[in-house]
Motif scaffolding. Structure first.
Motif, short mmCIF file in Angstrom:
data_model
loop_
_atom_site.label_atom_id
_atom_site.label_comp_id
_atom_site.label_asym_id
_atom_site.label_seq_id
_atom_site.Cartn_x
_atom_site.Cartn_y
_atom_site.Cartn_z
N PHE A 189 8.02 32.73 -40.27
CA PHE A 189 8.08 31.45 -39.44
C PHE A 189 7.88 32.22 -38.07
CE2 PHE A 189 9.67 30.20 -42.96
CZ PHE A 189 9.69 28.87 -43.03
N GLY A 190 6.62 32.16 -37.41
CA GLY A 190 6.66 32.56 -36.23
C GLY A 190 5.99 31.40 -35.30
N THR A 191 5.16 31.79 -34.24
CA THR A 191 4.74 30.85 -33.44
C THR A 191 3.32 30.60 -33.57
OG1 THR A 191 4.30 32.41 -31.78
CG2 THR A 191 6.28 31.37 -31.33
N GLY A 192 2.83 29.73 -33.16
CA GLY A 192 1.47 29.41 -33.53
C GLY A 192 1.31 28.77 -34.79
N SER A 193 0.18 28.78 -35.50
CA SER A 193 -0.03 28.03 -36.74
C SER A 193 0.47 28.97 -37.69
CB SER A 193 -1.69 27.80 -36.93
OG SER A 193 -1.85 27.34 -38.35
N THR A 194 1.69 28.75 -38.01
CA THR A 194 2.30 29.55 -39.00
C THR A 194 1.84 29.67 -40.17
OG1 THR A 194 4.17 29.31 -37.61
CG2 THR A 194 4.84 30.46 -39.60
N ARG A 244 8.99 22.45 -41.51
CA ARG A 244 8.72 21.42 -40.45
C ARG A 244 7.34 21.46 -39.70
NH1 ARG A 244 13.66 20.01 -38.76
NH2 ARG A 244 15.33 20.94 -39.68
N GLY A 245 7.39 20.41 -38.64
CA GLY A 245 6.03 20.68 -38.07
C GLY A 245 5.48 21.98 -37.58
N GLY A 246 4.09 22.02 -37.73
CA GLY A 246 3.80 23.33 -37.26
C GLY A 246 3.48 24.34 -38.29
N GLN A 247 4.28 24.32 -39.55
CA GLN A 247 4.24 25.27 -40.52
C GLN A 247 3.28 24.78 -41.47
OE1 GLN A 247 8.24 25.46 -41.61
NE2 GLN A 247 8.81 26.67 -39.95
N ASN A 262 7.83 18.03 -43.18
CA ASN A 262 7.90 16.89 -42.11
C ASN A 262 6.39 16.76 -41.53
OD1 ASN A 262 10.62 16.86 -42.47
ND2 ASN A 262 11.14 17.88 -40.60
N SER A 263 6.38 15.74 -40.77
CA SER A 263 5.09 15.43 -40.18
C SER A 263 4.58 16.58 -39.36
CB SER A 263 5.40 14.11 -39.53
OG SER A 263 4.39 13.82 -38.99
N GLY A 264 3.37 16.92 -39.32
CA GLY A 264 3.01 18.11 -38.67
C GLY A 264 3.06 19.40 -39.57
N ARG B 162 9.61 31.38 -25.28
CA ARG B 162 10.27 32.55 -26.04
C ARG B 162 10.99 33.30 -24.97
NH1 ARG B 162 4.88 32.66 -28.44
NH2 ARG B 162 3.85 33.68 -26.71
N ARG B 183 8.72 14.87 -33.27
CA ARG B 183 7.80 15.65 -33.71
C ARG B 183 7.86 17.05 -33.08
NH1 ARG B 183 2.35 13.81 -36.29
NH2 ARG B 183 2.28 16.15 -36.34
N ASP B 186 11.05 18.97 -33.87
CA ASP B 186 11.05 19.25 -35.28
C ASP B 186 10.30 20.51 -35.33
OD1 ASP B 186 9.40 18.93 -38.15
OD2 ASP B 186 11.56 18.82 -38.03
N ARG B 187 9.32 20.67 -34.51
CA ARG B 187 8.50 22.19 -34.58
C ARG B 187 9.57 23.02 -33.90
NH1 ARG B 187 3.43 24.76 -33.10
NH2 ARG B 187 3.73 26.41 -34.36
N LEU B 191 10.97 26.88 -35.14
CA LEU B 191 10.76 28.17 -34.39
C LEU B 191 12.08 28.74 -33.89
CD1 LEU B 191 7.82 27.07 -31.80
CD2 LEU B 191 7.48 28.36 -33.93
N ALA B 194 13.54 30.49 -37.10
CA ALA B 194 12.81 31.67 -37.50
C ALA B 194 13.45 32.80 -36.72
CB ALA B 194 11.20 31.58 -37.12
#
Lengths: 349, 296
Positions: A189-194, A244-247, A262-264, B162, B183, B186-187, B191, B194
């Motif tokens: 899991f990193g940043t951006g669109s993981t 989670r959102g973004g994953q 989750n949503s996202g 970061r 939301r 949650d994101r 992160l 991670a």
């Protein structure tokens, strides 16, 4: 295009060491043919003696046939095989894949005719099976009008909840990445669109049942004529965590999430999707097949932002999502039905 | 002018014993003598990170802890304004990172407490001017002198975020009970996980009446979605706005509900067991209404 590691065939290989009886594999299989379900000896070695092997890939359905078999036996075996599953095969397209030897002259034509006329099963291609060959992505291109129901450039869908859109163009890249994916740290899991994809690969490779990529080819060769699993779910990815959102998870195979989405968050699967929890994000099943390949999305609590199967998209609604439900394509739309034990199950046909 | 920390050849003069002499209670979970670094973040902007950082910092200081609040929002600094220290800034975190000044020259003692210090951000640079490594090294230099180092993260999930997380071993995620904020939170939780940081939640700006009327998400609703341990809930309070404009942290206002909420959070951070505030409807009418199926 011979590439020692790549291609659908290797990845969705028959590497499982056990014979999996048909019962435990596809519930559709069982339901479409109750006689099969009740007779445990009627697994795929059934009568076809391993002559016919069916595979579901990101490329669509493949019937792998042993080319050494004499024509009359081959014909009879194949037709019996399809006959016993005709409600599944009807209206579908298959690719014929020959192993061990080329078929005799005229066999392909004769088979195609019979399959089309008796079962409305269209043979769209015939090829020799090559180990490691890249799956030619014919199914992914919305072309050729073979199946008249696919409209390729229709973006003017009705404003109703179901819309048609092309599946994500990620699929061709995916089949390149899959077999050679680095076994990296599963917690990527990193940043951006993981993308959890590499991690997902790592999870399955470390599973004791499924040998690592290096072994697959030899195992596959040995197993070719013996195992036949209609829906090969040996490569189902299982994620034991909430998304989670973004994953985002992408896989050619089926995906099981033991947790919430989750949503996202997003799941893109070539196979089915099972959310053992709350689905609030976006789920795309049968993502590499225009028709969706009969794939379904299941959730204990279905409260999605969007559901996508194949090339059909449906918005989530505000109500519902209190009991287990399954989403599938019916006609031109995605329908969501309750999913429960007992009498409900027969509705999944 | 207030107290400046001048050039102290022997390190920081905190006007009291430092951690190393054993004053004060042992820090929970940290190495003996090294303070805990907690990042306060949210994803979404405007939910109350800076207010939370300053308020928890002030509250911990009131309880006798040595606290450094560090502003990691380089380019858009605000923590100094909330604490009323904007006129006293000479050096900032970028200066420390670049070696322009010594660590003790950059921190500013707060107006009302000898235990609370501020490490301000730069206003003229932007977030890309320092790296995660830089910030981590800066923060490490202060750990011997403080029980807690609270890092105020900028909004977003890019370099600024970061950087703010670089030295942190714990995190507080702040959210309001609104869908967009949740939301984003949650994101951010994803992160942080991670990075092997398990965050705790502070829900800000809860309005009892709106919750009662069913117009606002309740604590349970928020937890349902985010699902991380709850550190505290802060009630919506006009005093917070007044405090921000006057540069006087809200915990010093005995009458402020938000101030009390932040004090409770600080107590919990110190390991005290403070029961969570109850936002459900306790009035008779509410209960009757529910039985009749009327109330929300």
């Amino acid at each position: 295009m011979l590439d020692s590691g790549s291609g659908d065939n290797k990845d969705i290989g028959l590497e499982s060491g056990n014979t999996v009886p048909l019962n435990s594999n596809s519930f559709e299989e069982n339901l479409s043919n109750p006689s099969l379900a009740s007779d445990p000896s009627a697994n795929m070695r059934d009568g076809s003696g391993g002559i016919v092997v069916a595979r579901g890939t990101g490329d669509g359905l493949i019937l792998r046939l042993d080319g050494r078999v004499e024509r009359p036996i081959l014909m009879r075996t194949l037709l019996e095989y399809v006959e016993s599953r005709k409600s599944f095969f009807s209206g579908q397209e298959v690719t014929l894949e020959w192993v061990e030897a080329r078929p005799e002259e005229g066999v392909v034509a004769e088979l195609s005719d019979s399959l089309a006329s008796r079962f409305q099963l269209l043979v769209k291609a015939s090829r020799m099976f090559e180990r490691g060959s890249k799956a030619v992505s014919t199914a992914k291109k919305p072309t050729s009008g073979i199946s008249g129901s696919i409209e390729t450039d229709d973006f003017t869908g009705s404003p109703a909840a179901s819309n048609r859109l092309r599946p994500t163009p990620v699929s061709p890249k995916l089949s390149e990445r899959v077999p050679n994916a680095q076994i990296s740290n599963p917690s990527v899991f990193g940043t951006g669109s993981t993308s959890l994809f590499d991690g997902v690969t790592a999870l399955s490779s470390s599973s004791q049942n499924y040998p690592s990529g290096a072994q697959v080819n030899s195992v596959q060769e040995r197993r070719l004529a013996s195992e036949a699993l209609l829906w090969d779910e040996a490569d189902t990815r299982i994620i034991r965590d909430t998304l989670r959102g973004g994953q985002k998870i992408e896989s050619e195979h089926s995906v099981v999430i033991m947790g919430d989405v989750n949503s996202g968050a997003e799941i893109v699967a070539g196979g089915d999707i099972f959310v053992l929890g709350r689905l609030r994000g976006v789920a795309h099943a049968g993502a590499y097949d225009e028709s969706g390949g009969g794939r379904r999305i299941f959730a204990l609590q279905m409260q999605p932002t969007q559901l996508r199967i194949g090339s059909i998209i449906s918005q989530g609604s505000d109500e519902g999502g209190r009991m287990p439900e399954v989403a599938k394509i019916e006609g031109n739309m995605i329908v969501v039905e309750p999913y429960g034990a007992g009498s409900q199950v027969k509705r999944l046909r | 002018m207030g107290d400046f920390n001048g050039n102290e050849p022997n390190g920081i003069n905190l006007g009291g014993s430092s951690l190393m002499s054993g004053n004060g209670t042992a820090v929970n979970g940290a190495n003996k003598g090294l303070g805990q670094v907690i990042v306060i973040t949210s994803g979404k902007g405007g939910v109350g990170k800076t207010t939370t950082t300053a308020s928890i910092g002030a509250a911990l200081a009131l309880k006798g802890k040595r606290v450094l609040v560090a502003d990691a929002d380089i380019g858009l600094r605000n923590l100094d304004v909330i604490l009323g220290l904007e006129n006293r800034i000479v050096f900032n975190v970028v200066d420390v990172a670049k070696g322009v000044c010594k660590p003790n020259q950059a921190i500013i003692k707060s107006k009302k407490s000898n235990n609370l210090y501020l490490l301000p951000a730069s206003q003229t640079d932007d977030k890309d001017v320092v790296s995660e490594e830089d910030i981590k090294n800066v923060i490490e230099q202060y750990r011997r002198e403080f029980h807690f180092i609270l890092v105020d993260s900028p909004a977003g999930i890019e370099q600024g975020f970061r950087n703010a997380c670089a030295a942190a071993s714990r995190a507080i995620v702040v959210t309001t009970p609104e869908v967009p904020a949740i939301r984003d939170a949650d994101r951010v939780v994803g992160l942080l996980s991670a990075r092997s940081i398990e965050p705790e939640l502070v829900i800000n700006r809860l309005d009892r009446d709106m919750i009662r009327r069913g117009e606002m998400l309740s604590i349970e609703d928020v937890q349902d979605i985010i699902g991380i341990p709850l550190l505290g809930v802060i009630e919506r309070d006009e005093n917070v706005i007044i405090a921000a404009n006057t540069g006087d942290p809200v915990v010093y206002n005995q009458k402020s509900k938000a101030g009390q909420g932040f004090m409770n959070v600080a107590s919990r951070l110190c390991g005290e067991q403070i029961p969570l505030e109850d936002f459900s409807d306790r009035s008779i009418f509410g209960r009757i209404g529910r039985r009749l199926g009327l109330a929300a």
